[in-house]
Motif scaffolding. Structure first.
Motif, short mmCIF file in Angstrom:
data_model
loop_
_atom_site.label_atom_id
_atom_site.label_comp_id
_atom_site.label_asym_id
_atom_site.label_seq_id
_atom_site.Cartn_x
_atom_site.Cartn_y
_atom_site.Cartn_z
N PHE A 33 -57.35 34.15 -21.94
CA PHE A 33 -56.68 34.91 -22.99
C PHE A 33 -55.37 34.23 -23.32
CE2 PHE A 33 -54.17 38.22 -24.92
CZ PHE A 33 -55.09 38.89 -25.71
N GLY A 34 -55.12 33.96 -24.60
CA GLY A 34 -53.88 33.35 -25.02
C GLY A 34 -54.13 31.95 -25.58
N PRO A 35 -53.02 31.27 -25.97
CA PRO A 35 -51.64 31.72 -25.84
C PRO A 35 -51.36 32.92 -26.74
CG PRO A 35 -51.76 29.58 -26.94
CD PRO A 35 -53.13 29.93 -26.55
N PHE A 36 -50.53 33.85 -26.20
CA PHE A 36 -50.28 35.10 -26.88
C PHE A 36 -48.88 35.57 -26.54
CE2 PHE A 36 -50.94 39.66 -27.79
CZ PHE A 36 -51.53 39.56 -29.04
N VAL A 37 -48.30 36.39 -27.42
CA VAL A 37 -46.99 36.99 -27.18
C VAL A 37 -47.12 38.49 -27.27
CG1 VAL A 37 -44.61 37.18 -28.00
CG2 VAL A 37 -45.78 34.98 -28.12
N ARG A 38 -46.67 39.20 -26.26
CA ARG A 38 -46.74 40.66 -26.21
C ARG A 38 -45.47 41.30 -26.75
NH1 ARG A 38 -51.84 42.92 -24.98
NH2 ARG A 38 -52.96 41.33 -23.81
N ASN A 39 -45.63 42.52 -27.26
CA ASN A 39 -44.47 43.31 -27.69
C ASN A 39 -43.94 44.20 -26.57
OD1 ASN A 39 -44.49 42.37 -30.38
ND2 ASN A 39 -46.12 43.82 -30.90
N HIS A 40 -44.74 44.35 -25.49
CA HIS A 40 -44.37 45.23 -24.38
C HIS A 40 -44.64 44.54 -23.05
CE1 HIS A 40 -44.33 48.20 -27.58
NE2 HIS A 40 -45.61 47.93 -27.82
#
Length: 283
Positions: A33-40
């Protein structure tokens, strides 16, 4: 038999601690999973198997971690991350996505942050209790919101007490009193022009010492805490009222609607209008 469970928390009207999504998964080999940026904040606990995490620290440098059973990893808001299951022993993990006004403080107490994302248990019994609490949340999506939030508090308590990187609580009762006074003032005056100088005056402290003390105890600066509270209040109004976005901006301390929209999008990843369309059934 299912290989995963995924649920979305139905209620966002909690400010100190909020739950967003949760579940568990038995991953397939090399599932990534990713690359990704979370808000929380997002915390995974590895039940079995192995995997790898790539995440950047506070200076933007990417680090690679290999994890196995009974370890965990934290992903912070705005942090770029990728994680991948092992080819031969793919991991099974349970995860919770959460946030809130004091979450950074609690995670700081557990010794976890953007530069130290790996959880190592020092107390196996408490680690098992934490894992079981996470699985309980993941398997009880039909429970009431208060019931699930209660178990999220239990999870954080077990996380802090079991963590090998746990930080001892610092600060006297008087210091805690000062910060509580500041938090109360912010909660009652967030719609106004709240400055660090005003907060320091409320506590009778020097500005620089107050700012340092606030961040030590709360895990975020006074300005960051104020913005987080304003955004939480804005989200509540967007979801539960039909007030115009301009009126909501003013009620949350933003006389300039453009400034409000920029701050909201930075926090939630979408504009106030888009967020309302996604969360308010009347729009």
């Amino acid at each position: 038999m299912d290989n995963y469970s995924f649920s979305i928390f139905p209620n966002d009207n909690f400010f100190d601690l909020r739950l967003y999504q949760y579940g568990w998964e038995q991953c397939k080999p090399l599932h990534s999973f990713g690359p990704f940026v979370r808000n929380h904040f997002l915390f995974h606990y590895v039940i079995s198997g192995r995997g790898m995490l790539d995440s950047n620290d506070a200076s933007g440098v990417t680090h690679r971690y290999t994890l196995g059973p009974n370890q965990g990893f934290l992903i912070c808001p705005g942090q770029i991350n990728t994680y991948c299951a092992d080819a031969k022993q793919p991991w099974k993990y349970v995860w919770l996505e959460f946030d809130g006004l004091r979450v950074a403080e609690y995670l700081h107490n557990a010794g976890l942050d953007v530069s130290q994302p790996i959880y190592q248990p020092q107390n196996p019994a408490l680690a098992e209790s934490m894992r079981d609490t996470m699985l309980y949340i993941a398997d009880h999506s039909d429970a009431s919101t208060l019931h699930l939030i209660g178990h999220l508090w239990l999870f954080l308590d077990a996380l802090i007490r079991s963590s090998a990187t746990r930080r001892e609580m610092k600060g006297s009762q008087l210091q805690d009193f000062y910060i509580q006074e500041a938090v109360t003032y912010i909660e009652h005056h967030f719609a106004r022009n709240v400055t660090v100088e005003a907060l320091a005056d409320v506590c009778g402290l020097n500005r620089s010492y107050f700012s340092k003390l606030f961040k030590e105890i709360m895990g975020v600066s006074p300005q960051e805490f104020l913005i987080s509270l304003r955004m939480s209040k804005a989200a509540e109004l967007l979801k539960n009222s039909n007030a115009s976005i301009g009126d909501i901006a003013a009620k949350c301390g933003y006389p300039n609607q453009l400034h409000f929209s920029r701050a909201f999008k930075k926090r939630y990843g979408v504009s106030p209008r888009e967020w309302r369309q996604q969360n308010n059934p009347s729009f």
